[in-house]
Structures are given as structure tokens and as C-alpha cells.
Write a protein that holds these residues in place. Structure first.
Motif, PDB file in Angstrom:
ATOM      1  N   SER A   1       0.855  -1.189   0.000  1.00 15.99           N
ATOM      2  CA  SER A   1       0.000   0.000   0.000  1.00 15.99           C
ATOM      3  C   SER A   1       0.884   1.229   0.000  1.00 15.99           C
ATOM      4  CB  SER A   1      -0.945   0.021   1.210  1.00 15.99           C
ATOM      5  OG  SER A   1      -0.209   0.140   2.417  1.00 15.99           O
ATOM      6  N   PHE A   2       0.340   2.348  -0.473  1.00 15.19           N
ATOM      7  CA  PHE A   2       1.157   3.541  -0.680  1.00 15.19           C
ATOM      8  C   PHE A   2       0.279   4.788  -0.608  1.00 15.19           C
ATOM      9  CE2 PHE A   2       3.627   6.394  -3.616  1.00 15.19           C
ATOM     10  CZ  PHE A   2       4.754   6.494  -2.807  1.00 15.19           C
ATOM     11  N   ALA A   3       0.834   5.869  -0.063  1.00 13.56           N
ATOM     12  CA  ALA A   3       0.108   7.141  -0.018  1.00 13.56           C
ATOM     13  C   ALA A   3       1.095   8.297  -0.090  1.00 13.56           C
ATOM     14  CB  ALA A   3      -0.731   7.254   1.253  1.00 13.56           C
ATOM     15  N   ILE A   4       0.639   9.414  -0.635  1.00 10.81           N
ATOM     16  CA  ILE A   4       1.448  10.623  -0.740  1.00 10.81           C
ATOM     17  C   ILE A   4       0.634  11.830  -0.289  1.00 10.81           C
ATOM     18  CG2 ILE A   4       2.834   9.745  -2.653  1.00 10.81           C
ATOM     19  CD1 ILE A   4       1.107  11.545  -4.512  1.00 10.81           C
ATOM     20  N   HIS A   5       1.332  12.905   0.048  1.00 12.54           N
ATOM     21  CA  HIS A   5       0.662  14.194   0.248  1.00 12.54           C
ATOM     22  C   HIS A   5       1.542  15.309  -0.295  1.00 12.54           C
ATOM     23  CE1 HIS A   5       3.099  15.992   3.472  1.00 12.54           C
ATOM     24  NE2 HIS A   5       3.163  14.799   4.025  1.00 12.54           N
ATOM     25  N   GLY A   6       0.901  16.423  -0.596  1.00 11.74           N
ATOM     26  CA  GLY A   6       1.624  17.592  -1.110  1.00 11.74           C
ATOM     27  C   GLY A   6       1.312  18.839  -0.335  1.00 11.74           C
ATOM     28  N   GLY A   7       0.880  18.684   0.930  1.00 13.14           N
ATOM     29  CA  GLY A   7       0.587  19.838   1.774  1.00 13.14           C
ATOM     30  C   GLY A   7      -0.894  19.986   2.050  1.00 13.14           C
ATOM     31  N   ALA A   8      -1.216  20.482   3.237  1.00 10.71           N
ATOM     32  CA  ALA A   8      -2.604  20.728   3.639  1.00 10.71           C
ATOM     33  C   ALA A   8      -2.796  22.207   3.896  1.00 10.71           C
ATOM     34  CB  ALA A   8      -2.934  19.936   4.906  1.00 10.71           C
ATOM     35  N   GLY A   9      -4.050  22.661   3.884  1.00  7.16           N
ATOM     36  CA  GLY A   9      -4.310  24.066   4.174  1.00  7.16           C
ATOM     37  C   GLY A   9      -5.658  24.513   3.656  1.00  7.16           C
ATOM     38  N   THR A  10      -5.770  25.810   3.368  1.00  9.38           N
ATOM     39  CA  THR A  10      -7.026  26.388   2.911  1.00  9.38           C
ATOM     40  C   THR A  10      -7.171  26.145   1.417  1.00  9.38           C
ATOM     41  OG1 THR A  10      -6.729  28.099   4.587  1.00  9.38           O
ATOM     42  CG2 THR A  10      -8.486  28.455   3.003  1.00  9.38           C
ATOM     43  N   LEU A  11      -7.358  24.882   1.074  1.00 12.74           N
ATOM     44  CA  LEU A  11      -7.516  24.482  -0.318  1.00 12.74           C
ATOM     45  C   LEU A  11      -9.004  24.372  -0.607  1.00 12.74           C
ATOM     46  CD1 LEU A  11      -4.764  21.707  -0.355  1.00 12.74           C
ATOM     47  CD2 LEU A  11      -4.566  24.042  -1.189  1.00 12.74           C
ATOM     48  N   GLU A  12      -9.541  25.399  -1.262  1.00 16.02           N
ATOM     49  CA  GLU A  12     -10.973  25.457  -1.552  1.00 16.02           C
ATOM     50  C   GLU A  12     -11.178  25.609  -3.047  1.00 16.02           C
ATOM     51  OE1 GLU A  12     -12.037  28.835   0.755  1.00 16.02           O
ATOM     52  OE2 GLU A  12     -12.261  27.703   2.621  1.00 16.02           O
ATOM     53  N   ARG A  13     -12.270  25.062  -3.552  1.00 19.93           N
ATOM     54  CA  ARG A  13     -12.544  25.126  -4.986  1.00 19.93           C
ATOM     55  C   ARG A  13     -12.598  26.561  -5.485  1.00 19.93           C
ATOM     56  NH1 ARG A  13     -15.130  20.624  -3.135  1.00 19.93           N
ATOM     57  NH2 ARG A  13     -14.819  18.710  -4.368  1.00 19.93           N
ATOM     58  N   SER A  14     -13.086  27.478  -4.652  1.00 13.71           N
ATOM     59  CA  SER A  14     -13.207  28.871  -5.071  1.00 13.71           C
ATOM     60  C   SER A  14     -11.855  29.546  -5.266  1.00 13.71           C
ATOM     61  CB  SER A  14     -14.011  29.660  -4.033  1.00 13.71           C
ATOM     62  OG  SER A  14     -13.366  29.637  -2.769  1.00 13.71           O
ATOM     63  N   ARG A  15     -10.797  28.958  -4.696  1.00 12.58           N
ATOM     64  CA  ARG A  15      -9.458  29.536  -4.812  1.00 12.58           C
ATOM     65  C   ARG A  15      -8.665  28.941  -5.977  1.00 12.58           C
ATOM     66  NH1 ARG A  15      -7.321  32.190  -0.154  1.00 12.58           N
ATOM     67  NH2 ARG A  15      -8.686  32.102   1.665  1.00 12.58           N
ATOM     68  N   MET A  16      -9.194  27.902  -6.619  1.00 12.04           N
ATOM     69  CA  MET A  16      -8.454  27.209  -7.675  1.00 12.04           C
ATOM     70  C   MET A  16      -9.302  27.087  -8.930  1.00 12.04           C
ATOM     71  SD  MET A  16      -6.704  24.086  -5.513  1.00 12.04           S
ATOM     72  CE  MET A  16      -5.618  23.632  -6.879  1.00 12.04           C
ATOM     73  N   THR A  17      -8.730  27.440 -10.059  1.00 14.68           N
ATOM     74  CA  THR A  17      -9.433  27.257 -11.323  1.00 14.68           C
ATOM     75  C   THR A  17      -9.465  25.769 -11.667  1.00 14.68           C
ATOM     76  OG1 THR A  17      -7.434  27.397 -12.692  1.00 14.68           O
ATOM     77  CG2 THR A  17      -8.529  29.481 -12.103  1.00 14.68           C
TER      78      THR A  17
END
Length: 351
Positions: free
Chosen positions: A35-51
Motif C-alpha cells: 500500500s502507498f500514499a502521498i501528500h503535497g501539503g494541507a491548508g485552505t484548499l478550496e474550490r473557489s481559490r483554484m481554477t
């Protein structure tokens, strides 16, 4: 006489028939799946902030890193090699705050930290405050493999990198215009790091290989505008990274000071170790750990971090089942894959 001959023949037949059952080897236990997992950072990741285009770019990058680690494990490789394969891919991608594309300190430089831990023997290596090593996670692994120390920092760590034939680059290699603008905005408007970046910049990976061994690794450029040689949880074994074959593998991302104070990665592993022990009639046995129990343990520790005032998340690979995620932020760049065919990436908390 005839009766004695018939009896002897019957006995011989019976012995011949019974012999295979007596000599048969016990059925082998099924090999544990990887099994395997990755992450690239957590935070205020909201759809309204990303196209939609930005979301697609990040999902593609996450899938590429996930595939790099998955290929190692599917080919029979080790958990450690899978972790380094994925993290080096993320360190080379300027979309993430690790390696190329790392944030700037207050003094306008890129200062990198990383750590890795092998659950098979609890070997570990970490580096902090390096400026010229292209892939800090490979330097952390070299420290672990060397075995004399666990953490090296600054110029000494870079000298060690040179002596171990790791790729050395000019400091300008890590700089990007996007990160420079973030520092300028932070200074001009007296903002916090999260006000200009919206997330805790860290990348990480956890793995369980086909032999049942666990590993975890984490790499970061720290926080925008950090000062005085500040070091967060990412290179701290037991805070941002921990792995133990008897428990689990953890990589964290978040407000490092709180993750250090809560010893997040080690705390999760200790609770997993305890949950795997069952005592009956004075005898203690190790029992399988369900994904639901693992998820509950991880959620509990992240909730405690939140109660302290800290934000962030973790990825965790246990000794059984699929990896789990937990966060107390609106999102975390992440992905997971298993030998059973699971392969997924996600950004937002509601996915």
C-alpha cells in the motif's frame, strides 16, 4: 496365511494413503499486499481559490508521484525506495513547496528540510537548513544509510552530500517567481505565511511493501518568510515523520510547532501499536488492525492538534488494509494506491 497376507496388504495401502496427509506442509500465510500514499501539503484548499485548470494540473502531478511509488512496490521494491521515488518527483515539481519551488525565507533564500524512516529496524535520517542539495530526501536517506547520525544540518549536511555523490545545484535552482512574489506580498502587507500561500508547504509519502515493511518520508521548504533558522516538524523524527513495522508509517504536514509539541507521528504509531495488542488469559497476541480502527486513531490525534490550536494533516500506512488520511483543514493534496487496484488522488476535504 491368506488372511495374514490380506491384512498386511491392507495396512500397506492405508499407510500409503495416510502418508501424504502426515507429510503435507502447512499452508503458507498469504503475503501482505503493498500500500502507498502521498501528500503535497494541507491548508485552505478550496474550490473557489483554484481554477479547474489548476486543479487538473495538481491532480496530474499527484498522480505522477503516486505512480512513481506504486511502480516500485508493484515491482517488488522496498517501502523505502517507493517513498524516495515519489518524494524526489514532488521535489522536482515547482508546484510544491519542497526542492525546486520551495518558499523563500525572510532573507530571500530557499532553506530545505527532509527526513526518512525505515520501519524495519527503525533506522532514520534527517537534514535541515540545506541550500544546494537538489533532492533533500536523498540526502536524508544517505544519512540513514550511513548510520552514524540521524540528523545533519546546514553546511555540514551539504558537505556530507558532496562526499556521497548527491546532485549539488546553485541556490538559484530552487527559486521561482511565484514564491518570490509571495515573500514580497507577505512583507509589504505584513501578512502571515498562510495568507500568501493558503497551505502548509510539505510533501511526503508512506508505504508498506510486499514483505510487510513500512517506511515514511517528508520534505519541505518550510514557511514563507521564516526567520532565525526556524525548523518545523518535517525533519523531526517522531513529529513529522515516523515508521515502525510493529505499528505504522506517518508523514505529516501542518503548523510544525504544534506537530512537534504533540509528537504527532510517534503518538499515532504508539496508539496503533497498543491497538494491535490483545491480552487473553494473561497472554498477549498481535491482532490485525482494521482500516476503521486506524482511521479513528489518526482522527483522534489530529483532533488533539486542533484543540491545541494547530492545523494540518497526516497520511498513514498501517500494517493491514489501505492507507488513511486525516486533516482539520479544508483540503490536502493527497493520493493513495494499493495492490488491490485502488488508485486515487484528491485535493479537497469532502472528496
Amino acid at each position: 496365511m491368506l488372511l495374514r497376507l490380506l491384512a498386511a496388504a491392507g495396512l500397506a495401502i492405508a499407510m500409503t494413503t495416510a502418508a501424504p496427509a502426515q507429510d503435507a506442509a502447512p499452508a503458507a500465510a498469504p503475503a501482505p499486499g503493498w500500500s502507498f500514499a502521498i501528500h503535497g501539503g494541507a491548508g485552505t484548499l478550496e474550490r473557489s481559490r483554484m481554477t479547474p485548470e489548476q486543479q487538473a494540473d495538481y491532480r496530474t502531478a499527484l498522480q505522477a508521484a503516486l505512480d512513481a511509488g506504486r511502480a516500485v512496490l508493484a515491482g517488488g521494491g522496498s517501502a523505502v525506495d517507493a517513498v524516495t521515488a515519489a518524494i524526489t518527483r514532488l521535489e522536482d515539481d515547482p508546484k510544491f513547496n519542497a526542492g525546486k519551488g520551495a518558499v523563500f525565507t525572510w532573507d530571500g533564500i530557499n532553506e530545505l528540510d527532509a527526513s526518512i524512516m525505515d520501519g524495519n529496524g527503525r533506522r532514520a535520517g534527517a537534514v535541515a537548513g540545506v541550500h544546494t542539495v537538489r533532492n533533500p530526501i536523498l540526502l536524508a536517506k544517505a544519512v540513514m544509510d550511513d548510520g552514524r547520525h540521524v540528523m545533519l544540518s546546514g553546511k555540514g549536511a551539504e558537505q556530507f552530500a558532496g562526499e556521497h555523490d548527491l546532485a549539488i545545484v546553485a541556490p538559484a535552482y530552487f527559486a521561482t517567481d511565484h514564491r518570490r512574489r509571495q515573500l514580497e506580498e507577505l512583507k509589504a502587507k505584513n501578512l502571515s505565511a498562510l495568507d500568501v500561500e493558503f497551505k502548509f508547504g510539505t510533501v511526503g509519502a508512506v508505504a508498506r511493501d510486499a514483505d510487510g515493511h513500512l517506511a515514511a518520508g517528508t520534505s519541505t521548504g518550510g514557511m514563507t518568510g521564516k526567520r532565525w533558522g526556524r525548523i518545523g516538524d518535517s525533519p523531526v523524527i517522531g513529529a513529522g515523520t515516523y515508521a515502525d513495522d510493529a505499528a505504522c508509517a506517518v508523514s505529516a504536514t501542518g503548523s510544525g510547532e504544534f506537530f512537534i509539541r504533540a509528537a504527532v507521528a510517534h503518538t499515532i504509531c504508539e496508539r496503533v501499536r497498543a491497538a494491535r495488542k490483545l491480552t487473553v488469559d494473561g497472554k498477549t497476541e498481535t491482532v490485525p488492525l482494521t482500516t476503521e480502527v486506524l482511521q479513528g486513531i489518526v482522527d483522534g490525534v489530529i483532533a488533539e492538534v486542533g484543540e491545541m490550536g494547530g492545523d494540518g494533516g497526516v497520511i498513514v500506512a498501517g500494517p493491514d488494509g489501505k492507507p488513511v488520511f486525516s486533516m482539520n483543514t479544508p483540503g490536502m493534496y493527497r493520493g493513495r494506491a494499493t495492490s488491490d487496484g485502488l488508485s486515487e488522488v484528491a485535493i479537497f476535504a469532502d472528496e
